[in-house]
Design an enzyme around this catalytic site. Structure first.
Site, PDB file in Angstrom:
ATOM      1  N   TYR A  95       0.827  -1.207   0.000  1.00  0.00           N
ATOM      2  CA  TYR A  95       0.000   0.000   0.000  1.00  0.00           C
ATOM      3  C   TYR A  95       0.863   1.259   0.000  1.00  0.00           C
ATOM      4  O   TYR A  95       1.748   1.422   0.847  1.00  0.00           O
ATOM      5  CB  TYR A  95      -0.885  -0.025   1.237  1.00  0.00           C
ATOM      6  CG  TYR A  95      -2.082   0.879   1.206  1.00  0.00           C
ATOM      7  CD1 TYR A  95      -3.217   0.529   0.493  1.00  0.00           C
ATOM      8  CD2 TYR A  95      -2.101   2.069   1.929  1.00  0.00           C
ATOM      9  CE1 TYR A  95      -4.339   1.338   0.493  1.00  0.00           C
ATOM     10  CE2 TYR A  95      -3.211   2.890   1.936  1.00  0.00           C
ATOM     11  CZ  TYR A  95      -4.335   2.516   1.213  1.00  0.00           C
ATOM     12  OH  TYR A  95      -5.449   3.322   1.209  1.00  0.00           O
ATOM     13  N   SER A 155       1.170  -7.709   1.721  1.00  0.00           N
ATOM     14  CA  SER A 155       0.100  -6.824   2.151  1.00  0.00           C
ATOM     15  C   SER A 155      -0.857  -6.543   0.980  1.00  0.00           C
ATOM     16  O   SER A 155      -1.498  -7.464   0.475  1.00  0.00           O
ATOM     17  CB  SER A 155       0.701  -5.545   2.745  1.00  0.00           C
ATOM     18  OG  SER A 155      -0.294  -4.770   3.361  1.00  0.00           O
ATOM     19  N   GLN A 156      -0.953  -5.292   0.519  1.00  0.00           N
ATOM     20  CA  GLN A 156      -1.777  -5.013  -0.655  1.00  0.00           C
ATOM     21  C   GLN A 156      -1.371  -5.911  -1.819  1.00  0.00           C
ATOM     22  O   GLN A 156      -2.218  -6.446  -2.544  1.00  0.00           O
ATOM     23  CB  GLN A 156      -1.636  -3.546  -1.057  1.00  0.00           C
ATOM     24  CG  GLN A 156      -2.339  -3.200  -2.372  1.00  0.00           C
ATOM     25  CD  GLN A 156      -2.094  -1.762  -2.778  1.00  0.00           C
ATOM     26  OE1 GLN A 156      -2.968  -0.926  -2.623  1.00  0.00           O
ATOM     27  NE2 GLN A 156      -0.912  -1.465  -3.291  1.00  0.00           N
ATOM     28  N   ASP A 176      -0.250  -8.951  13.786  1.00  0.00           N
ATOM     29  CA  ASP A 176      -0.407  -7.959  12.715  1.00  0.00           C
ATOM     30  C   ASP A 176      -1.606  -7.065  13.023  1.00  0.00           C
ATOM     31  O   ASP A 176      -2.749  -7.517  13.027  1.00  0.00           O
ATOM     32  CB  ASP A 176      -0.596  -8.693  11.384  1.00  0.00           C
ATOM     33  CG  ASP A 176      -0.470  -7.771  10.179  1.00  0.00           C
ATOM     34  OD1 ASP A 176      -0.644  -6.553  10.328  1.00  0.00           O
ATOM     35  OD2 ASP A 176      -0.198  -8.304   9.084  1.00  0.00           O
ATOM     36  N   HIS A 202       3.142  -6.671  11.070  1.00  0.00           N
ATOM     37  CA  HIS A 202       2.915  -6.618   9.629  1.00  0.00           C
ATOM     38  C   HIS A 202       4.193  -6.805   8.824  1.00  0.00           C
ATOM     39  O   HIS A 202       4.131  -7.034   7.616  1.00  0.00           O
ATOM     40  CB  HIS A 202       2.243  -5.288   9.265  1.00  0.00           C
ATOM     41  CG  HIS A 202       1.608  -5.295   7.912  1.00  0.00           C
ATOM     42  ND1 HIS A 202       0.659  -6.219   7.528  1.00  0.00           N
ATOM     43  CD2 HIS A 202       1.800  -4.492   6.820  1.00  0.00           C
ATOM     44  CE1 HIS A 202       0.279  -5.997   6.283  1.00  0.00           C
ATOM     45  NE2 HIS A 202       0.955  -4.955   5.832  1.00  0.00           N
TER      46      HIS A 202
END
Length: 338
Positions: free
Chosen positions: A92, A186-187, A272, A301
């Site tokens: 992100y 993540s993203q 996370d 994370h």
């Protein structure tokens, strides 16, 4: 960093009942079909990265609505024959960056394509790939952009970009189209899962601490952005809850992952606060293909970091050849075996 979500035992037993739109498959089939009809041919222009072991190309691929999506294609110098390829999607707020920054997979002997994420990144205003849609959410960020309709939503455009980048990479003469793996953190992990559900015939999928999974739960329990963007939006627009979550269900990677068939290696971190582990497990449990998992019990994370890269390198080496082929993915970086 405390445990803020379910325990590992609870996550392993979790089987969330997610709301799936009846026309989810038709929506994405139509979206991708329409996008394929627009834009020019992909373009790969060599650039000088300053590295001697990797050849880099500045890539421009027609994405959603034919709009140009930028990327880097890295190839190991001296490789002979079509290569297994790792297509990477970014976290992100990150763009593709500079051409020398991310070359792990090329140094391991694979072709490596990095997709710029529209509207994100830093090298120009809005990154190297601007998001041309005029729609913006009421709160900062990307998750509420166009959230009143699935046709307008930001991730409809991003997922389409990703599908078309994978298709363009498969057509590149240096890449074996049967040996393409998608990955991301993540993203990027959420995008990889979405692509796995939308693109048949992938050789593998490696989502790390994936975002965009069980979005409704993420909006309820995540302590840190980006899921908090949805909670903030609905704090301001109290009457739009069901409209928002109906839209977001079309881009929920946990739903799209159920359509995937390629082998997958997940990573999930139990502390996370950005992508709570229960949301990642929602995608893991619903994933449609064979799957493996690495859990990082005391990490946030950042996940497994370099330790997990080592796990991925080993997993790729052992990844079986797709049906109808005779060479393992890892053999494709060895000129003697190509």
């Amino acid at each position: 960093m405390p445990l803020t979500d379910l325990t590992l035992a609870e996550c392993l037993a979790l089987r969330p009942d997610l709301d799936e739109p009846a026309d989810l498959d038709a929506f994405w089939d139509r979206t991708v079909r329409e996008a394929r009809a627009g834009g020019d041919a992909p373009l790969f222009v060599p650039v000088d990265s300053g590295l001697t072991g990797v050849t880099t190309y500045d890539a421009t691929v027609p994405g959603f609505a034919g709009e140009p999506v930028r990327g880097w294609l890295h190839l190991p110098v001296g490789a002979d024959g079509p290569l297994g390829c790792v297509v990477e999607f970014l976290g992100y707020g990150r763009g593709r960056g500079l051409p020398h920054e991310q070359v792990l997979w090329a140094n391991a002997g694979y072709a490596h394509f990095i997709m710029d994420t529209r509207g994100q990144g830093w090298s120009t205003a809005g990154g190297d790939t601007p998001d041309t849609a005029a729609l913006n959410g009421t709160v900062p960020g990307f998750l509420t952009r166009g959230v009143e309709s699935p046709h307008d939503h930001y991730y409809r455009r991003v997922f389409t970009d990703a599908v078309l980048c994978v298709e363009a990479v498969r057509e590149h003469p240096a890449v074996d189209p049967a040996r393409v793996v998608v990955t991301g953190i993540s993203q990027g992990g959420g995008i990889a899962l979405a692509v796995a559900g939308l693109v048949p015939g992938l050789a593998g999928v490696m989502p790390d601490v994936p975002y965009l999974c069980d979005i409704r739960r993420g909006a309820r329990i995540a302590a840190q952005p980006p899921y908090t963007e949805v909670a903030e939006y609905l704090r301001l627009h109290r009457d739009r809850t069901e409209t928002v979550f109906t839209t977001l269900s079309y881009v929920d990677a946990a739903l799209l992952a159920a359509r995937a068939t390629a082998p997958a290696l997940f990573s999930i971190a139990m502390m996370d606060e950005i992508c709570p582990p229960s949301t990642c497990f929602a995608a893991y449990h619903r994933y449609g293909g064979p799957k493996d998992l690495r859990v990082y019990e005391f990490n946030g994370h950042e996940g497994g970091g370099g330790h997990h890269r080592r796990e991925q390198l080993a997993w790729l080496r052992e990844l079986p050849a797709p049906p109808g082929t005779h060479t393992a993915l890892s053999a494709l970086h060895d000129p003697q075996l190509a």
